[in-house]
Design an enzyme around this catalytic site. Structure first.
Site, PDB file in Angstrom:
ATOM      1  CB  CYS A  34      -0.897  -0.015   1.240  1.00 31.75           C
ATOM      2  SG  CYS A  34      -1.971   1.432   1.372  1.00 31.75           S
TER       3      CYS A  34
ATOM      4  CG  HIS B 195      -5.762  -2.294  -1.179  1.00 29.07           C
ATOM      5  ND1 HIS B 195      -4.703  -2.917  -0.544  1.00 29.07           N
ATOM      6  CD2 HIS B 195      -5.495  -0.965  -1.101  1.00 29.07           C
ATOM      7  CE1 HIS B 195      -3.859  -2.002  -0.096  1.00 29.07           C
ATOM      8  NE2 HIS B 195      -4.308  -0.811  -0.434  1.00 29.07           N
ATOM      9  CD  GLU B 196      -6.889   1.464  -3.892  1.00 34.81           C
ATOM     10  OE1 GLU B 196      -6.993   2.499  -3.201  1.00 34.81           O
ATOM     11  OE2 GLU B 196      -5.810   0.853  -4.022  1.00 34.81           O
TER      12      GLU B 196
ATOM     13  CG  HIS C 244      -7.203   2.795   1.240  1.00 36.53           C
ATOM     14  ND1 HIS C 244      -6.337   3.013   2.287  1.00 36.53           N
ATOM     15  CD2 HIS C 244      -6.476   2.178   0.279  1.00 36.53           C
ATOM     16  CE1 HIS C 244      -5.131   2.541   1.960  1.00 36.53           C
ATOM     17  NE2 HIS C 244      -5.186   2.018   0.762  1.00 36.53           N
TER      18      HIS C 244
HETATM   19 NI    NI Z   1      -3.593   1.156  -0.206  1.00 35.69          NI
END
Ligand code: NI
Length: 200
Positions: A111, A153-154, A157
């Protein structure tokens, strides 16, 4: 072109739930500039994606793109995608292999907000993503394989979740240097076979 500073783990903005963007906000010069900056910052850092809170803006916007990425050379290409107010959910496979199970895959992730660290997380293989694009048009799409992992993953966030939180075995943490030395070959072999099987 404006490459913005990427905030790193420990900054509270990475741990907050980012808020939804209104249609009027999305059309504003400020938010359109923010999206351009996200794209520039992602490309400059060779990221596969970046979320707005990673440059300190707590809005539900992320950009994703994979195109011969030197950080993740095994990832299938993903055309530039801007996701606004995404809603993501695991789904069953739609290719006739659906046996009612929720298939997961172990992916070694990194990341941009967690410098020089990688670790292994479990991701859903098939997801449905509903979101707006930068023009405000609604999309309802399925993503699969490593591409599905990138979208998870995004979207994480935007909920204040880092891949660190999803690492179930802390012994999988490695620096990028040690990943290259000791873990890359086995991971590439396994994940290449996975990509060949699921197609993305
Ligand atoms: Ni990331």
């Amino acid at each position: 072109m404006t490459v913005r500073e990427i905030v790193t783990v420990g900054h509270p903005v990475l741990r907050e739930r980012a808020r939804e963007v209104t249609v009027d906000e999305l059309a504003s010069v400020e938010v359109q500039q923010l999206i351009d900056d996200l794209i520039d910052t992602m490309r400059h850092a060779n990221g596969a994606g970046i979320a707005a809170n990673q440059i300190g803006v707590p809005l539900r916007i992320a950009v994703i793109e994979v195109n011969d990425n030197p950080r993740y050379p095994y990832k299938p290409r993903i055309p530039l995608t801007v996701i606004v107010n995404p809603v993501i959910e695991p789904v069953a496979a739609d290719d006739g292999t659906d046996d009612g199970t929720d298939e997961m895959v172990e992916i070694n992730e990194g990341c941009l907000s967690v410098p020089n660290l990688r670790g292994s997380v479990m991701r859903h293989v098939n997801v449905r993503v509903r979101h707006l694009d930068r023009g405000g048009a609604a999309h309802d799409e399925r993503k699969r394989g490593l591409t599905a992992g990138t979208f998870q993953h995004e979207c994480d966030h935007l909920d204040g979740v880092l891949f660190l939180d999803r690492v179930t075995d802390p012994r999988t943490f490695t620096t990028w240097e040690q990943f290259e030395r000791f873990h890359r070959a086995a991971f590439i072999e396994r994940i290449t076979a996975f990509v060949a099987r699921v197609g993305s």
